[in-house]
Scaffold this motif. Structure first.
Motif, mmCIF file in Angstrom:
data_model
loop_
_atom_site.group_PDB
_atom_site.id
_atom_site.type_symbol
_atom_site.label_atom_id
_atom_site.label_comp_id
_atom_site.label_asym_id
_atom_site.label_seq_id
_atom_site.Cartn_x
_atom_site.Cartn_y
_atom_site.Cartn_z
ATOM 1 N N ARG A 79 27.977 34.114 43.782
ATOM 2 C CA ARG A 79 28.851 33.156 43.118
ATOM 3 C C ARG A 79 30.310 33.486 43.396
ATOM 4 N NH1 ARG A 79 28.509 32.466 36.701
ATOM 5 N NH2 ARG A 79 26.752 31.165 37.293
ATOM 6 N N PRO A 80 31.048 32.596 44.054
ATOM 7 C CA PRO A 80 32.489 32.817 44.224
ATOM 8 C C PRO A 80 33.267 32.272 43.029
ATOM 9 C CG PRO A 80 31.815 30.909 45.487
ATOM 10 C CD PRO A 80 30.570 31.434 44.820
ATOM 11 N N PHE A 81 34.343 32.932 42.677
ATOM 12 C CA PHE A 81 35.220 32.427 41.623
ATOM 13 C C PHE A 81 36.608 33.013 41.806
ATOM 14 C CE2 PHE A 81 32.797 35.997 39.964
ATOM 15 C CZ PHE A 81 33.762 36.831 39.454
ATOM 16 N N LEU A 82 37.577 32.321 41.232
ATOM 17 C CA LEU A 82 38.973 32.743 41.321
ATOM 18 C C LEU A 82 39.344 33.515 40.067
ATOM 19 C CD1 LEU A 82 38.775 30.277 43.356
ATOM 20 C CD2 LEU A 82 41.245 30.148 43.107
ATOM 21 N N ILE A 83 40.142 34.540 40.250
ATOM 22 C CA ILE A 83 40.486 35.424 39.147
ATOM 23 C C ILE A 83 41.987 35.692 39.184
ATOM 24 C CG2 ILE A 83 40.112 37.574 40.429
ATOM 25 C CD1 ILE A 83 38.796 38.674 37.901
ATOM 26 N N GLU A 84 42.571 35.816 38.019
ATOM 27 C CA GLU A 84 44.008 36.043 37.904
ATOM 28 C C GLU A 84 44.299 37.540 37.769
ATOM 29 O OE1 GLU A 84 47.671 35.049 34.809
ATOM 30 O OE2 GLU A 84 45.929 33.719 34.904
ATOM 31 N N SER B 218 48.450 52.451 34.759
ATOM 32 C CA SER B 218 47.450 51.951 33.818
ATOM 33 C C SER B 218 46.738 50.752 34.429
ATOM 34 C CB SER B 218 48.112 51.555 32.494
ATOM 35 O OG SER B 218 47.159 51.050 31.582
ATOM 36 N N VAL B 219 45.410 50.773 34.383
ATOM 37 C CA VAL B 219 44.596 49.724 35.011
ATOM 38 C C VAL B 219 43.545 49.254 34.021
ATOM 39 C CG1 VAL B 219 43.115 49.123 36.956
ATOM 40 C CG2 VAL B 219 44.930 50.797 37.251
ATOM 41 N N THR B 220 43.324 47.940 33.951
ATOM 42 C CA THR B 220 42.268 47.344 33.138
ATOM 43 C C THR B 220 41.476 46.373 33.995
ATOM 44 O OG1 THR B 220 43.646 47.490 31.157
ATOM 45 C CG2 THR B 220 41.738 46.028 31.063
ATOM 46 N N GLY B 221 40.190 46.657 34.182
ATOM 47 C CA GLY B 221 39.318 45.780 34.946
ATOM 48 C C GLY B 221 39.305 46.020 36.439
ATOM 49 N N PHE B 222 39.989 47.060 36.922
ATOM 50 C CA PHE B 222 40.062 47.360 38.348
ATOM 51 C C PHE B 222 39.980 48.867 38.513
ATOM 52 C CE2 PHE B 222 42.205 47.612 42.555
ATOM 53 C CZ PHE B 222 41.457 46.652 43.242
ATOM 54 N N ASP B 223 39.537 49.315 39.689
ATOM 55 C CA ASP B 223 39.407 50.745 39.956
ATOM 56 C C ASP B 223 40.796 51.372 40.079
ATOM 57 O OD1 ASP B 223 38.564 53.238 40.573
ATOM 58 O OD2 ASP B 223 37.697 52.750 42.522
ATOM 59 N N GLN C 112 58.738 56.245 41.316
ATOM 60 C CA GLN C 112 59.426 56.456 40.041
ATOM 61 C C GLN C 112 59.336 55.217 39.143
ATOM 62 O OE1 GLN C 112 60.536 59.434 39.215
ATOM 63 N NE2 GLN C 112 59.874 60.178 41.236
ATOM 64 N N LYS C 113 58.318 54.412 39.344
ATOM 65 C CA LYS C 113 58.162 53.205 38.533
ATOM 66 C C LYS C 113 56.776 53.159 37.896
ATOM 67 C CE LYS C 113 61.501 50.330 41.014
ATOM 68 N NZ LYS C 113 61.758 49.026 41.665
ATOM 69 N N ASP C 114 56.756 52.660 36.656
ATOM 70 C CA ASP C 114 55.481 52.465 35.965
ATOM 71 C C ASP C 114 54.802 51.212 36.516
ATOM 72 O OD1 ASP C 114 56.054 54.644 34.359
ATOM 73 O OD2 ASP C 114 56.933 53.422 32.770
ATOM 74 N N VAL C 115 53.495 51.303 36.723
ATOM 75 C CA VAL C 115 52.720 50.169 37.235
ATOM 76 C C VAL C 115 51.552 49.921 36.287
ATOM 77 C CG1 VAL C 115 51.384 49.237 39.147
ATOM 78 C CG2 VAL C 115 53.344 50.708 39.618
ATOM 79 N N PHE C 116 51.498 48.714 35.751
ATOM 80 C CA PHE C 116 50.408 48.308 34.870
ATOM 81 C C PHE C 116 49.693 47.130 35.527
ATOM 82 C CE2 PHE C 116 53.877 49.998 32.359
ATOM 83 C CZ PHE C 116 53.251 50.966 31.585
ATOM 84 N N LEU C 117 48.372 47.223 35.613
ATOM 85 C CA LEU C 117 47.566 46.196 36.264
ATOM 86 C C LEU C 117 46.471 45.723 35.317
ATOM 87 C CD1 LEU C 117 47.133 44.756 39.067
ATOM 88 C CD2 LEU C 117 45.354 46.462 39.490
ATOM 89 N N ASN C 118 46.273 44.425 35.266
ATOM 90 C CA ASN C 118 45.278 43.849 34.368
ATOM 91 C C ASN C 118 44.551 42.705 35.069
ATOM 92 O OD1 ASN C 118 43.922 43.185 31.839
ATOM 93 N ND2 ASN C 118 45.273 41.415 31.758
ATOM 94 N N ILE C 119 43.217 42.688 34.907
ATOM 95 C CA ILE C 119 42.400 41.572 35.379
ATOM 96 C C ILE C 119 42.164 40.650 34.191
ATOM 97 C CG2 ILE C 119 40.243 40.877 36.453
ATOM 98 C CD1 ILE C 119 42.064 42.499 38.270
#
Length: 462
Positions: A309-314, A330-335, A356-363
């Protein structure tokens, strides 16, 4: 007179291995402090519940030459839920035994009861060891209305012998056990839910399913680690193991196949929890894409595939200057390890300084994604947030990023492009030469091919 003692042995709670004495580390699965002491059932009593003839003797199997066995394709039992049929591989196989596990309150009983209440042509026996008949009737009224015209019979029982007596009397076409951890055999002295009880009860239902051809659905609890409670041998006994998972902060539930002898383990079903039960989500993109009108930086749309099943994700990213000495990741929903690899690619190959920057990732949507084709969407979202420039609407991404910054080819590219076009996207960025042998005639979506991440960035930001 000497007191009669009960013979006991030690079982591993994780894998079910036996030992005559307690040991710290299980030699079978390698886990520590998992052995517990439980009484042993006499061998003469095992198997007396099912698989015996009228005189009480155990039926013996006769060896048959493999060429003499008829290779007939048994018709599957179609369930009312299309999502559940997809995860099972097309429906229930006669004589199969399926285990559905999940956290408490996630909706396991609702999923099963909602399906059996809509079955009209088959007799169903629902065995509940946790709820009363009144509780089940209240739930049935809530999810199916007050006029249930079905052949669903309810019995609230925890004794294994009483359950098989009811099965023999009613002769159902489908048996539901809710849950396997509450069922106990009278021949064992241990409590319900123990290693020996779960193993023996599951084995009894397995013998019944294979000899009678009646499918059995077991509902199981999970432990603190998120795995099926009980010994690991329980998962080896059954034909299919389905995991029903979700987040208490989201109304969406995901049904995954961990083990399936009759289908693929890469399928996934999505439901939405409502007051009237579970609603099937036939278009997963509706829950994974936001409907915001304004353009915001740090957001990119990726095209991924789970199963067939293909689908688009933000993908949402936020990059800001580190307030403390060490930058946060910090990561949510991704490796998280894969995100660190992509950040290293941006730093080394493209020249963006993010150390030297904070990176936050969310699925978005609470989904966990492992598809490498989401790499390009992740780094584009991170770069968009870093330069504070929004990605233009109608653009989506589907490409794997290598360590040298190249865009690697992905599978099922035609399905991904078709899904993006169906949802109204105007442009999709994919790896170069990924369209070999794929016809693009009739497609209205613009296909942009890139060989490196720099080419994708140049197209997006100039």
């Amino acid at each position: 007179m000497a007191k009669k003692t009960t013979k006991t042995t030690y079982f591993c709670k994780n894998c079910g291995a036996e030992s005559p004495k307690w040991i710290g580390k299980c030699p079978s699965c390698g886990e520590w402090n998992t052995y517990i002491e439980e009484p042993v059932v006499p061998k003469s009593n095992k198997g007396a519940l099912f698989g015996t003839d009228d005189s009480g003797h155990r039926k013996s199997a006769v060896p048959v030459k493999i060429n003499d066995i008829k290779a007939e394709q048994l018709p599957r039992i179609k369930l009312p839920s299309g999502e559940l049929n997809r995860v099972l591989g097309g429906g229930l196989v006669p004589g199969s035994i399926v285990l559905i596990g999940g956290e408490p309150g996630i909706g396991k009983s609702t999923l099963v009861l909602q399906n059996v209440l809509r079955i009209r042509s088959r007799k169903v026996l629902y065995v509940s060891g946790e709820e009363s008949p009144q509780q089940l009737r209240m739930r049935a009224d809530r999810i199916a209305g007050s006029d249930q015209d079905c052949e669903c019979y309810i019995i609230c029982e925890t004794s294994l012998s009483s359950i098989f007596a009811s099965i023999k009397e009613s002769a159902p076409d489908l048996v539901i056990i809710d849950s396997i951890q509450t069922i106990a055999s009278d021949e064992l002295d241990s409590a319900a839910g123990s290693v020996s009880q779960v193993r023996e009860c599951a084995a009894a239902f397995l013998r019944y399913a294979k000899t009678s051809g009646v499918p059995v659905i077991l509902i199981g609890h999970i432990n603190k680690e998120g795995t099926i409670a009980g010994p690991k041998v329980l998962e080896h006994i059954v034909d299919a193991v389905l995991q029903f998972e979700g987040d208490s902060h989201y109304m969406y539930r995901i049904l995954r196949s961990i083990k399936n002898r009759f289908g693929s383990t890469s399928e996934m079903g999505i439901y939405e929890m409502r007051e009237t039960g579970l609603r099937e989500v036939t278009n997963p993109s509706e829950m994974l894409l936001s409907a915001m009108d304004q353009d915001l930086s740090g957001t990119a749309i990726g095209v991924t595939i789970d199963g067939a099943r293909p689908f688009l994700i933000e993908v949402q990213a936020l990059v800001s200057t580190a307030a403390y000495g060490t930058a946060q990741r910090s990561v949510t929903g991704f490796d998280q390890r894969r995100m660190n690899m992509l950040l290293a690619v941006l730093e080394k190959r493209v020249g963006f300084k993010l150390a030297q920057k904070d990176v936050f990732l969310n699925i978005a949507g609470g989904l966990k994604v492992n598809d490498p084709a989401l790499d390009l969407a992740v780094i584009c979202a991170i770069l968009s947030s870093n330069v504070d420039i929004a990605i233009q609407k109608g653009v989506c991404f589907s490409a794997e990023v290598g360590l040298s910054g190249e865009l690697r080819q992905i599978t099922r590219i035609e399905q991904r492009i078709a899904e993006a076009e169906k949802l109204g996207f105007s442009t999709i960025i994919i790896p170069r030469n990924n369209l070999k042998g794929v016809s693009t005639k009739g497609l209205k979506i613009k296909i942009v091919e890139a060989s490196k991440v720099e080419e994708a960035f140049q197209y997006l930001f100039g």
